[in-house]
Design a protein around this motif. Structure first.
Motif, PDB file in Angstrom:
ATOM      1  N   GLY A  12     151.959 -19.574  -5.407  1.00 23.45           N
ATOM      2  CA  GLY A  12     151.127 -18.777  -6.337  1.00 23.45           C
ATOM      3  C   GLY A  12     150.134 -17.960  -5.600  1.00 23.45           C
ATOM      4  O   GLY A  12     150.072 -16.761  -5.917  1.00 23.45           O
ATOM      5  N   TYR A  13     149.533 -18.544  -4.657  1.00 25.31           N
ATOM      6  CA  TYR A  13     148.380 -18.144  -3.866  1.00 25.31           C
ATOM      7  C   TYR A  13     148.778 -17.038  -3.033  1.00 25.31           C
ATOM      8  O   TYR A  13     148.168 -16.005  -2.788  1.00 25.31           O
ATOM      9  CB  TYR A  13     147.693 -19.025  -3.152  1.00 25.31           C
ATOM     10  CG  TYR A  13     146.397 -19.701  -4.076  1.00 25.31           C
ATOM     11  CD1 TYR A  13     145.293 -19.062  -4.579  1.00 25.31           C
ATOM     12  CD2 TYR A  13     146.645 -20.665  -4.459  1.00 25.31           C
ATOM     13  CE1 TYR A  13     144.602 -19.748  -5.508  1.00 25.31           C
ATOM     14  CE2 TYR A  13     145.593 -21.648  -5.263  1.00 25.31           C
ATOM     15  CZ  TYR A  13     144.597 -20.941  -5.673  1.00 25.31           C
ATOM     16  OH  TYR A  13     143.790 -21.518  -6.455  1.00 25.31           O
ATOM     17  N   LEU A  14     150.068 -17.203  -2.431  1.00 30.80           N
ATOM     18  CA  LEU A  14     150.686 -16.275  -1.591  1.00 30.80           C
ATOM     19  C   LEU A  14     151.069 -15.071  -2.379  1.00 30.80           C
ATOM     20  O   LEU A  14     150.721 -13.847  -1.813  1.00 30.80           O
ATOM     21  CB  LEU A  14     152.011 -16.764  -0.643  1.00 30.80           C
ATOM     22  CG  LEU A  14     152.736 -16.120   0.236  1.00 30.80           C
ATOM     23  CD1 LEU A  14     151.822 -15.468   1.282  1.00 30.80           C
ATOM     24  CD2 LEU A  14     153.983 -16.265   0.694  1.00 30.80           C
ATOM     25  N   ALA A  15     151.725 -15.217  -3.421  1.00 34.72           N
ATOM     26  CA  ALA A  15     152.018 -14.075  -4.326  1.00 34.72           C
ATOM     27  C   ALA A  15     150.607 -13.329  -4.672  1.00 34.72           C
ATOM     28  O   ALA A  15     150.814 -12.038  -4.746  1.00 34.72           O
ATOM     29  CB  ALA A  15     152.958 -14.385  -5.445  1.00 34.72           C
ATOM     30  N   ALA A  16     149.705 -14.149  -5.239  1.00 36.29           N
ATOM     31  CA  ALA A  16     148.382 -13.455  -5.574  1.00 36.29           C
ATOM     32  C   ALA A  16     147.726 -12.490  -4.196  1.00 36.29           C
ATOM     33  O   ALA A  16     147.503 -11.471  -4.739  1.00 36.29           O
ATOM     34  CB  ALA A  16     147.445 -14.477  -5.832  1.00 36.29           C
ATOM     35  N   LEU A  17     147.974 -13.293  -3.206  1.00 37.17           N
ATOM     36  CA  LEU A  17     147.295 -12.289  -1.982  1.00 37.17           C
ATOM     37  C   LEU A  17     148.088 -11.232  -1.675  1.00 37.17           C
ATOM     38  O   LEU A  17     147.647 -10.180  -1.599  1.00 37.17           O
ATOM     39  CB  LEU A  17     147.413 -13.257  -0.826  1.00 37.17           C
ATOM     40  CG  LEU A  17     147.014 -12.400   0.675  1.00 37.17           C
ATOM     41  CD1 LEU A  17     145.504 -12.438   0.547  1.00 37.17           C
ATOM     42  CD2 LEU A  17     147.465 -13.596   1.698  1.00 37.17           C
ATOM     43  N   CYS A  18     149.495 -10.939  -1.745  1.00 38.63           N
ATOM     44  CA  CYS A  18     150.254  -9.960  -1.755  1.00 38.63           C
ATOM     45  C   CYS A  18     150.070  -8.873  -2.494  1.00 38.63           C
ATOM     46  O   CYS A  18     149.995  -7.620  -2.108  1.00 38.63           O
ATOM     47  CB  CYS A  18     151.724 -10.347  -1.448  1.00 38.63           C
ATOM     48  SG  CYS A  18     152.171 -11.527   0.020  1.00 38.63           S
ATOM     49  N   THR A  19     150.089  -9.332  -3.850  1.00 39.23           N
ATOM     50  CA  THR A  19     150.193  -8.549  -4.810  1.00 39.23           C
ATOM     51  C   THR A  19     148.887  -7.806  -5.099  1.00 39.23           C
ATOM     52  O   THR A  19     148.580  -6.657  -5.381  1.00 39.23           O
ATOM     53  CB  THR A  19     150.712  -8.802  -6.217  1.00 39.23           C
ATOM     54  OG1 THR A  19     149.847  -9.858  -6.561  1.00 39.23           O
ATOM     55  CG2 THR A  19     152.177  -9.037  -6.054  1.00 39.23           C
ATOM     56  N   THR A  20     147.757  -8.541  -4.602  1.00 42.56           N
ATOM     57  CA  THR A  20     146.441  -7.954  -4.678  1.00 42.56           C
ATOM     58  C   THR A  20     146.072  -7.057  -3.419  1.00 42.56           C
ATOM     59  O   THR A  20     145.467  -5.964  -3.680  1.00 42.56           O
ATOM     60  CB  THR A  20     145.516  -9.163  -4.865  1.00 42.56           C
ATOM     61  OG1 THR A  20     145.666 -10.005  -5.873  1.00 42.56           O
ATOM     62  CG2 THR A  20     143.964  -8.595  -4.894  1.00 42.56           C
ATOM     63  N   TRP A  64     144.714 -20.984 -11.573  1.00 41.37           N
ATOM     64  CA  TRP A  64     143.692 -20.258 -10.742  1.00 41.37           C
ATOM     65  C   TRP A  64     144.520 -19.336  -9.505  1.00 41.37           C
ATOM     66  O   TRP A  64     143.575 -18.371  -9.538  1.00 41.37           O
ATOM     67  CB  TRP A  64     142.845 -21.415  -9.655  1.00 41.37           C
ATOM     68  CG  TRP A  64     141.899 -22.246 -10.577  1.00 41.37           C
ATOM     69  CD1 TRP A  64     141.945 -23.484 -10.974  1.00 41.37           C
ATOM     70  CD2 TRP A  64     140.750 -21.479 -11.092  1.00 41.37           C
ATOM     71  NE1 TRP A  64     140.943 -23.689 -11.787  1.00 41.37           N
ATOM     72  CE2 TRP A  64     139.939 -22.666 -11.823  1.00 41.37           C
ATOM     73  CE3 TRP A  64     140.060 -20.157 -10.664  1.00 41.37           C
ATOM     74  CZ2 TRP A  64     138.858 -22.423 -12.481  1.00 41.37           C
ATOM     75  CZ3 TRP A  64     138.739 -20.092 -11.437  1.00 41.37           C
ATOM     76  CH2 TRP A  64     138.147 -21.032 -12.157  1.00 41.37           C
ATOM     77  N   PRO A  65     145.504 -19.399  -9.236  1.00 42.42           N
ATOM     78  CA  PRO A  65     146.167 -18.203  -8.694  1.00 42.42           C
ATOM     79  C   PRO A  65     146.105 -16.999  -9.443  1.00 42.42           C
ATOM     80  O   PRO A  65     145.935 -16.014  -8.922  1.00 42.42           O
ATOM     81  CB  PRO A  65     147.415 -18.912  -8.191  1.00 42.42           C
ATOM     82  CG  PRO A  65     147.573 -20.189  -8.183  1.00 42.42           C
ATOM     83  CD  PRO A  65     146.536 -20.601  -9.076  1.00 42.42           C
ATOM     84  N   ILE A  66     146.535 -17.194 -10.598  1.00 45.41           N
ATOM     85  CA  ILE A  66     146.566 -16.109 -11.685  1.00 45.41           C
ATOM     86  C   ILE A  66     145.115 -15.459 -11.865  1.00 45.41           C
ATOM     87  O   ILE A  66     145.067 -14.323 -11.848  1.00 45.41           O
ATOM     88  CB  ILE A  66     147.270 -16.473 -12.947  1.00 45.41           C
ATOM     89  CG1 ILE A  66     148.733 -16.729 -12.576  1.00 45.41           C
ATOM     90  CG2 ILE A  66     147.312 -15.289 -13.839  1.00 45.41           C
ATOM     91  CD1 ILE A  66     149.597 -16.999 -13.967  1.00 45.41           C
ATOM     92  N   ILE A  67     144.129 -16.216 -12.042  1.00 49.54           N
ATOM     93  CA  ILE A  67     142.980 -15.787 -12.426  1.00 49.54           C
ATOM     94  C   ILE A  67     142.591 -14.984 -10.932  1.00 49.54           C
ATOM     95  O   ILE A  67     142.178 -13.858 -11.031  1.00 49.54           O
ATOM     96  CB  ILE A  67     141.945 -17.137 -12.603  1.00 49.54           C
ATOM     97  CG1 ILE A  67     142.415 -17.648 -13.982  1.00 49.54           C
ATOM     98  CG2 ILE A  67     140.315 -16.634 -12.468  1.00 49.54           C
ATOM     99  CD1 ILE A  67     141.683 -18.899 -14.147  1.00 49.54           C
ATOM    100  N   ALA A  68     142.648 -15.749  -9.799  1.00 48.66           N
ATOM    101  CA  ALA A  68     141.989 -15.301  -8.561  1.00 48.66           C
ATOM    102  C   ALA A  68     142.575 -13.820  -8.386  1.00 48.66           C
ATOM    103  O   ALA A  68     141.815 -12.867  -7.942  1.00 48.66           O
ATOM    104  CB  ALA A  68     142.305 -16.060  -7.420  1.00 48.66           C
ATOM    105  N   ALA A  69     144.115 -13.784  -8.479  1.00 47.73           N
ATOM    106  CA  ALA A  69     144.716 -12.567  -8.105  1.00 47.73           C
ATOM    107  C   ALA A  69     144.254 -11.259  -9.128  1.00 47.73           C
ATOM    108  O   ALA A  69     143.884 -10.345  -8.685  1.00 47.73           O
ATOM    109  CB  ALA A  69     146.199 -12.750  -8.112  1.00 47.73           C
ATOM    110  N   ASN A  70     144.404 -11.817 -10.271  1.00 42.49           N
ATOM    111  CA  ASN A  70     144.023 -10.753 -11.204  1.00 42.49           C
ATOM    112  C   ASN A  70     142.368 -10.259 -11.468  1.00 42.49           C
ATOM    113  O   ASN A  70     142.211  -9.176 -11.890  1.00 42.49           O
ATOM    114  CB  ASN A  70     144.397 -11.096 -12.584  1.00 42.49           C
ATOM    115  CG  ASN A  70     146.113 -11.048 -12.518  1.00 42.49           C
ATOM    116  OD1 ASN A  70     146.479 -10.098 -12.533  1.00 42.49           O
ATOM    117  ND2 ASN A  70     146.737 -12.182 -12.591  1.00 42.49           N
ATOM    118  N   VAL A  71     141.614 -11.024 -11.078  1.00 41.78           N
ATOM    119  CA  VAL A  71     139.953 -10.612 -10.952  1.00 41.78           C
ATOM    120  C   VAL A  71     139.909  -9.565  -9.845  1.00 41.78           C
ATOM    121  O   VAL A  71     139.529  -8.465 -10.307  1.00 41.78           O
ATOM    122  CB  VAL A  71     139.143 -11.702 -10.653  1.00 41.78           C
ATOM    123  CG1 VAL A  71     137.685 -11.452 -10.124  1.00 41.78           C
ATOM    124  CG2 VAL A  71     139.023 -12.667 -11.795  1.00 41.78           C
TER     125      VAL A  71
END
Length: 94
Positions: A12-20, A64-71
């Protein structure tokens, strides 16, 4: 017996990092060049609305991964959207 490793948050965090982070070069390029006329206003408007919806989903589900990435993505995509409106070609239709 070894403890079970839950990999879901890691991915989740890896995906968040890459897409952000993917939006950072575009936002920096748009800011430096003030050239955004080739970017589709409709695409960034829809994308920014989608990111805001994902953020709301993350908040409601306390994910939290979705929140962090999308903020962060909302800030970057929103800034590109604002630059597209402010710096965009006058009379541009899309």
């Amino acid at each position: 017996m070894s403890p079970s490793l839950d990999l879901a948050p890691v991915f989740g965090y890896l995906a968040a990092l890459c897409t952000t982070v993917a939006f950072l070069p575009q936002a920096l390029k748009a800011w430096r060049s003030r050239s955004v006329g080739d970017l589709s206003l409709a695409t960034f408007l829809l994308f920014t609305c989608g990111v805001a919806s994902w953020l709301m989903y993350g908040i409601l589900t306390v994910d939290w991964p979705i929140i962090a990435a999308n903020v962060i993505t909302l800030a970057l995509a929103g800034s590109i959207l604002v630059m597209r409106v402010v710096f965009g070609r006058s009379g541009s239709r899309d």
